[in-house]
Design a protein around this motif. Structure first.
Motif, PDB file in Angstrom:
ATOM      1  N   SER A  74       0.932  -0.893   0.105  1.00 16.71           N
ATOM      2  CA  SER A  74      -0.073   0.009   0.161  1.00 16.71           C
ATOM      3  C   SER A  74       1.122   0.902  -0.049  1.00 16.71           C
ATOM      4  CB  SER A  74      -0.851  -0.013   1.232  1.00 16.71           C
ATOM      5  OG  SER A  74      -1.642   1.073   0.870  1.00 16.71           O
TER       6      SER A  74
ATOM      7  N   CYS B 265      -5.440   5.698   0.761  1.00 16.22           N
ATOM      8  CA  CYS B 265      -5.604   4.650   0.024  1.00 16.22           C
ATOM      9  C   CYS B 265      -6.059   3.195   1.253  1.00 16.22           C
ATOM     10  CB  CYS B 265      -4.590   3.604  -0.723  1.00 16.22           C
ATOM     11  SG  CYS B 265      -4.510   2.066  -0.791  1.00 16.22           S
TER      12      CYS B 265
ATOM     13  N   SER C   9      -6.452  -1.227   2.280  1.00 18.32           N
ATOM     14  CA  SER C   9      -5.973  -1.329   1.566  1.00 18.32           C
ATOM     15  C   SER C   9      -5.893  -3.050   2.806  1.00 18.32           C
ATOM     16  CB  SER C   9      -4.316  -1.707   1.903  1.00 18.32           C
ATOM     17  OG  SER C   9      -3.399  -1.891   2.298  1.00 18.32           O
TER      18      SER C   9
ATOM     19  N   LEU D  68      -5.944  -3.295  -2.823  1.00 10.83           N
ATOM     20  CA  LEU D  68      -5.385  -1.929  -2.359  1.00 10.83           C
ATOM     21  C   LEU D  68      -6.957  -1.149  -3.365  1.00 10.83           C
ATOM     22  CD1 LEU D  68      -2.419  -1.972  -4.095  1.00 10.83           C
ATOM     23  CD2 LEU D  68      -2.830  -1.879  -1.778  1.00 10.83           C
TER      24      LEU D  68
ATOM     25  N   PRO E 185      -7.214   2.909  -3.594  1.00 17.46           N
ATOM     26  CA  PRO E 185      -6.880   4.329  -3.679  1.00 17.46           C
ATOM     27  C   PRO E 185      -7.555   5.473  -3.600  1.00 17.46           C
ATOM     28  CG  PRO E 185      -5.886   2.944  -5.172  1.00 17.46           C
ATOM     29  CD  PRO E 185      -7.131   2.268  -4.599  1.00 17.46           C
TER      30      PRO E 185
ATOM     31  N   MET F 237      -6.716  -4.030  -7.946  1.00 16.57           N
ATOM     32  CA  MET F 237      -6.515  -2.200  -6.704  1.00 16.57           C
ATOM     33  C   MET F 237      -8.287  -1.999  -7.692  1.00 16.57           C
ATOM     34  SD  MET F 237      -4.002   0.894  -8.281  1.00 16.57           S
ATOM     35  CE  MET F 237      -4.370   1.034 -10.103  1.00 16.57           C
TER      36      MET F 237
ATOM     37  N   PRO G 122      -9.726   1.291  -7.852  1.00 14.95           N
ATOM     38  CA  PRO G 122      -9.520   3.012  -7.412  1.00 14.95           C
ATOM     39  C   PRO G 122     -10.643   3.792  -7.649  1.00 14.95           C
ATOM     40  CG  PRO G 122      -8.789   2.196  -9.924  1.00 14.95           C
ATOM     41  CD  PRO G 122      -9.131   1.031  -9.605  1.00 14.95           C
TER      42      PRO G 122
END
Length: 148
Positions: free
Chosen positions: A60, A83, A85, A103, A105, A141, A143
């Motif tokens: 992270s 972020c 995680s 993750l 973010p 990820m 996002p």
């Protein structure tokens, strides 16, 4: 580029707990941290950093530091980076392993016109993260871009 070395020392204290320091980080400035077996294991200790937390944190924090560099080089103006995680520990083929690190973010930008650039910067950061590239865990990820 010459190789870089990052040194860490771990010393056992009591039960399933020790202290981790780095000679490159001054002990006097309080940069040492307690580490222990997580509470999910026999004699594990709650409330103390575990190797599992540290691995998840390494991935992270690498994403963040890589994002900061890529954003600067891409001239992306952003308001904030955050972020969350989660590392998934499971038994695979009879061995415990961190099989996946997710993750999440969140990048906050000031202008909608920067959304695509922010998405590209995040993707490039994930690809370039040296810690993610060094572990065999699956890195996922998810996002989020927020316009403030």
């Amino acid at each position: 580029m010459e190789p870089h070395y990052y040194n860490v020392e771990v010393n056992w204290n009591t039960e399933r707990k020790g202290v981790m320091c780095s000679p490159e980080l001054s002990k006097e400035s309080g940069n040492c941290i307690e580490v222990a077996t997580p509470p999910e294991f026999p004699k594990g200790m709650p409330g103390i950093w575990s190797p599992e937390h540290l691995l998840t944190a390494a991935v992270s924090s690498c994403l963040m530091t890589t994002f900061l560099a890529v954003a600067e080089n891409s001239k992306l103006a952003f308001v904030s980076f955050h972020c969350k995680s989660a590392g998934k520990l499971e038994q695979v083929d009879g061995k415990f392993m961190m099989s996946e690190i997710v993750l999440e973010p969140t990048v906050t930008i000031a202008d909608e016109k920067d959304r695509e650039r922010a998405e590209r910067v995040l993707q490039k950061s994930e690809t370039a993260c040296l810690i993610s590239n060094s572990v065999k865990s699956k890195i996922t990820m998810v996002p989020t871009i927020i316009v403030q």
